[in-house]
Design a protein around this motif. Sequence first.
Motif, PDB file in Angstrom:
ATOM      1  N   UNK A  13       6.197  -5.419  -5.768  1.00 57.81           N
ATOM      2  CA  UNK A  13       5.140  -4.485  -6.079  1.00 57.81           C
ATOM      3  C   UNK A  13       3.865  -4.864  -5.875  1.00 57.81           C
ATOM      4  N   UNK A  16       0.931   5.210  -6.317  1.00 56.26           N
ATOM      5  CA  UNK A  16       0.280   4.235  -5.428  1.00 56.26           C
ATOM      6  C   UNK A  16       1.574   3.286  -5.469  1.00 56.26           C
ATOM      7  N   UNK A  17       2.285   2.898  -6.286  1.00 58.17           N
ATOM      8  CA  UNK A  17       3.191   1.962  -6.158  1.00 58.17           C
ATOM      9  C   UNK A  17       4.158   2.483  -4.937  1.00 58.17           C
ATOM     10  N   UNK A  18       4.520   3.705  -5.261  1.00 62.44           N
ATOM     11  CA  UNK A  18       5.567   4.151  -4.508  1.00 62.44           C
ATOM     12  C   UNK A  18       4.985   4.314  -2.948  1.00 62.44           C
ATOM     13  N   UNK A  19       3.763   4.514  -2.601  1.00 65.97           N
ATOM     14  CA  UNK A  19       3.293   4.482  -1.309  1.00 65.97           C
ATOM     15  C   UNK A  19       3.369   3.196  -0.753  1.00 65.97           C
ATOM     16  N   UNK A  63      -1.068  -3.034   1.324  1.00 67.40           N
ATOM     17  CA  UNK A  63      -1.310  -1.781   1.832  1.00 67.40           C
ATOM     18  C   UNK A  63      -2.727  -1.813   2.062  1.00 67.40           C
ATOM     19  N   UNK A 111      -2.389   0.412 -10.873  1.00 71.05           N
ATOM     20  CA  UNK A 111      -1.794   1.029 -10.001  1.00 71.05           C
ATOM     21  C   UNK A 111      -0.766   2.108 -10.451  1.00 71.05           C
ATOM     22  N   UNK A 142       1.900   5.363 -10.550  1.00 75.45           N
ATOM     23  CA  UNK A 142       3.348   5.387 -10.052  1.00 75.45           C
ATOM     24  C   UNK A 142       3.276   5.798  -8.251  1.00 75.45           C
ATOM     25  N   UNK A 157      14.402  -0.545  -7.411  1.00 72.58           N
ATOM     26  CA  UNK A 157      14.825  -1.555  -6.292  1.00 72.58           C
ATOM     27  C   UNK A 157      13.724  -2.653  -6.178  1.00 72.58           C
ATOM     28  N   UNK A 176       3.419  -5.478  -2.215  1.00 71.15           N
ATOM     29  CA  UNK A 176       3.017  -4.088  -1.222  1.00 71.15           C
ATOM     30  C   UNK A 176       1.674  -3.783  -1.542  1.00 71.15           C
ATOM     31  N   UNK A 177       1.101  -4.076  -2.981  1.00 72.87           N
ATOM     32  CA  UNK A 177      -0.305  -3.406  -3.088  1.00 72.87           C
ATOM     33  C   UNK A 177      -1.063  -4.323  -2.472  1.00 72.87           C
ATOM     34  N   UNK A 228      10.684   3.977 -12.303  1.00 71.27           N
ATOM     35  CA  UNK A 228      10.598   5.237 -11.143  1.00 71.27           C
ATOM     36  C   UNK A 228      10.615   4.406  -9.693  1.00 71.27           C
ATOM     37  N   UNK A 229      10.713   3.120  -9.692  1.00 67.67           N
ATOM     38  CA  UNK A 229      11.165   2.323  -8.434  1.00 67.67           C
ATOM     39  C   UNK A 229      12.168   1.135  -8.914  1.00 67.67           C
TER      40      UNK A 229
END
Lengths: 119, 181
Positions: A79, B144-147, A86, B140, B142, A73, A82-83, A70-71
């Motif tokens: 990840x 939340x990860x993308x955000x 955030x 987390x 999907x 890159x 980023x978590x 799904x991500x």
Amino acid sequence: MRRLRYPHLFFEVSFNGSWAQYIDSSVRVLTTGMFSFWSSSRTFPGPLPASPFQAFFKHHEVDATHCYCAYPEAMVTMVRSALALEQRLDMFAHRAENIPADRFDTAWEAFLEDAQEFL
Amino acid sequence: MRSPNIAGQTYALMVWTPIRPGAEDALRAHLEGLGHRASPLAKLPRTHMARWLIVPDMPVAPRTHARDPLGDQYLLFTSNFDGDVDSYLHELVELMAEEAAAIWSHCIGCPQTAEGAALKAYLHRNQVDSGFAFAAYGDASVARVKTALDKRTRLIDFVVRAQEMAPAQRRKAFLKEFGGG
């Protein structure tokens, strides 16, 4: 359909970087743990030296025919960063609404210092 | 007892289905033709990572006599996703109905009309539990990860732009970009 003679251990993993790097770092980090996972498998050579272990893995590997992320890159470390970032960013954004303009820069610099490792 | 398929709030699904003899090449060509950017799995928004593999046989290590022929070739589907397996399989047969039918109709035992509740039950029946599942950020989702990734990218961009701003403008621009949450 045929009944198999032996139970088979299936290991699936998604990781960043090259295959060799992943196997090599796994062996270094989980040297004794590797015995727990693989010692019940026929022809397991032990995790060290790395070369026979890599050959053991390579021989039993099955390529994916189609894969999806799904991500794609983002690396795992990215990840996780980023978590963690955030949470800090949301807290600072909430707090910033009540910080007077003349004190914002000090708070902004403190926030960046705190958040730097996640950028 | 907690399911061995669960790590945090993510679920590790594994489904093994035997491929009809003679249908292996067509299925492989179909899967290889799906591409990566336009994967049908993107229709399932709870999916972190997923894949299809065609397993031709059980590998046998060199210099051993422990052959264990699989018989038929197998299609293996694995997916790591958010939430429970029942609702995920429901979404799979509904949101990517056409693609799911085109794939699993190559398999032995798949319902003749490969759709809806019948296909979902078929996939459930062929599920194999994990012995152990691990996720690096299993709490987390999907979304939340993308955000979080998006916010990180925007913040990095903002940090660069903010260096050129006057102090008063910096606060205003920050609140415009990240405030109000």
